[in-house]
Design a protein around this motif. Structure first.
Motif, short mmCIF file in Angstrom:
data_model
loop_
_atom_site.label_atom_id
_atom_site.label_comp_id
_atom_site.label_asym_id
_atom_site.label_seq_id
_atom_site.Cartn_x
_atom_site.Cartn_y
_atom_site.Cartn_z
N PHE A 1 43.76 38.81 38.95
CA PHE A 1 43.87 39.63 40.19
C PHE A 1 42.23 39.67 40.51
N ALA A 2 41.68 39.28 41.66
CA ALA A 2 40.26 39.58 41.77
C ALA A 2 39.75 39.85 43.19
N PRO A 3 38.64 40.45 43.34
CA PRO A 3 38.15 40.49 44.80
C PRO A 3 38.28 39.34 45.56
N PRO A 4 38.73 39.21 46.92
CA PRO A 4 38.57 38.22 47.73
C PRO A 4 37.56 37.18 47.66
N ALA A 5 36.33 37.90 47.39
CA ALA A 5 35.11 36.94 47.62
C ALA A 5 34.64 36.46 46.11
N ALA A 6 35.51 36.62 45.17
CA ALA A 6 35.28 36.31 43.81
C ALA A 6 35.04 34.75 43.95
N VAL A 7 33.89 34.26 43.23
CA VAL A 7 33.65 32.74 42.99
C VAL A 7 34.21 32.32 41.81
N ASP B 1 66.80 54.32 38.42
CA ASP B 1 66.84 54.54 37.26
C ASP B 1 65.47 55.33 36.83
N GLY B 2 64.51 55.48 37.82
CA GLY B 2 63.19 56.20 37.49
C GLY B 2 62.09 55.41 37.35
N TRP B 3 62.23 54.07 37.12
CA TRP B 3 61.19 53.10 37.03
C TRP B 3 60.44 52.99 38.25
N GLU B 4 58.95 52.94 38.22
CA GLU B 4 58.37 52.93 39.54
C GLU B 4 57.39 51.97 39.23
N VAL B 5 56.50 51.49 40.32
CA VAL B 5 55.33 50.74 40.28
C VAL B 5 54.52 50.93 41.64
N GLU B 6 53.45 50.88 41.71
CA GLU B 6 52.56 50.95 42.83
C GLU B 6 51.32 50.01 42.59
N VAL B 7 51.13 49.06 43.57
CA VAL B 7 49.76 48.52 43.67
C VAL B 7 49.21 48.48 45.00
N GLU B 8 47.89 48.66 44.92
CA GLU B 8 46.99 48.64 46.06
C GLU B 8 45.86 47.90 45.79
N ALA B 9 45.55 47.34 47.16
CA ALA B 9 44.43 46.55 47.31
C ALA B 9 43.86 46.89 48.67
N LYS B 10 42.55 47.67 48.35
CA LYS B 10 41.94 48.24 49.45
C LYS B 10 41.27 47.41 50.37
N GLN B 11 40.74 46.27 49.60
CA GLN B 11 39.72 45.51 50.49
C GLN B 11 40.24 44.13 50.28
N GLY B 12 41.59 43.88 50.16
CA GLY B 12 42.09 42.59 49.74
C GLY B 12 42.25 42.16 48.56
N LEU B 13 42.66 41.04 48.13
CA LEU B 13 42.90 40.58 46.71
C LEU B 13 43.18 39.10 46.57
N LYS B 14 42.56 38.46 45.66
CA LYS B 14 42.75 37.26 45.28
C LYS B 14 43.54 36.74 44.30
N ILE B 15 44.62 36.06 44.30
CA ILE B 15 45.55 36.11 42.76
C ILE B 15 45.49 34.47 42.75
N ALA B 16 45.44 34.13 41.31
CA ALA B 16 45.69 32.94 40.91
C ALA B 16 46.32 32.83 39.64
N THR B 17 47.30 31.92 39.32
CA THR B 17 47.96 31.42 38.18
C THR B 17 47.71 30.16 37.41
N GLN B 18 47.52 30.41 36.35
CA GLN B 18 47.19 28.98 35.54
C GLN B 18 47.94 29.23 34.18
N THR B 19 48.25 27.99 33.47
CA THR B 19 48.91 27.97 32.09
C THR B 19 47.60 27.57 31.34
N ILE B 20 47.56 27.92 30.29
CA ILE B 20 46.32 27.56 29.15
C ILE B 20 47.32 27.31 27.96
N THR B 21 47.14 26.12 27.37
CA THR B 21 47.74 25.97 25.96
C THR B 21 46.58 25.79 24.96
N PHE B 22 46.59 26.58 24.03
CA PHE B 22 46.07 26.72 22.87
C PHE B 22 46.20 25.65 21.72
N GLN B 23 45.65 24.99 21.26
CA GLN B 23 46.05 24.06 19.95
C GLN B 23 45.67 25.08 19.10
#
Length: 169
Positions: A149-155, A61-83
């Motif tokens: 999405f962060a650099p692999p060495a991100a502290v 249908d014409g939809w497209e996406v492109e993702v590139e990580a030239k030097q790698g990538l760190k991915i983390a997911t969390q849930t945050i609840t705001f009162q």
């Protein structure tokens, strides 16, 4: 004719002490981070590191996406609840952050005090490269699912930032 004596000048050591105190106060006010409040967060599994990659997908249908990580990538997911009234404090990130509002309504502020409101089922892309703040301005809790999405060495996935001078909340 009565003459008045000139005022006695401040001792040099007092000028140095006063100057140092003023400089310390100004510097501390520029570097103090703002603290978040009224939030709880849960990391969804450990952060994962990926080697460099490039993925490009195109749908019929014409939809497209492109993702590139030239030097790698760190991915983390969390849930945050705001009162109600809870807020993140001013901060940045080492990379982009995808935020999905799972429940409630959230307001995201940029460094110019511009507000973006998102409700349950809506997303917000935080580029991470400027100070910003997330706040629940409603009377009910709000929950976000946040993917970093962060650099692999991100502290750290969050970098505290001072409150912009033009934002008074």
């Amino acid at each position: 004719m009565k003459t008045t004596q000139p005022m006695k000048t401040t001792q040099p050591w007092m000028k140095v002490l006063l100057g140092t105190a003023v400089a310390a106060l100004v510097c501390s006010s520029l570097t103090l981070a703002t603290m978040g409040s009224g939030t709880t967060s849960t990391l969804v599994g450990p952060p994962a590191t990926f080697e460099s990659f490039k993925v490009k997908r195109k749908a019929v249908d014409g939809w497209e996406v492109e993702v590139e990580a030239k030097q790698g990538l760190k991915i983390a997911t969390q849930t945050i609840t705001f009162q109600p009234g809870g807020q993140s404090g001013w901060h940045t990130h080492p990379g982009p952050v995808f935020i999905s509002v799972k429940e409630g309504t959230m307001t995201f502020y940029d460094e110019n005090c511009g507000a973006t409101v998102r409700m349950a089922g809506e997303g917000f892309l935080d580029t991470g490269d400027h100070p910003h703040l997330a706040r629940n301005e409603t009377g009910s809790p709000a929950t976000n699912v946040v993917t970093y999405f962060a650099p692999p060495a991100a502290v750290s996935l969050r970098i505290d930032a001072p409150q912009p001078q033009n934002c008074h909340f």
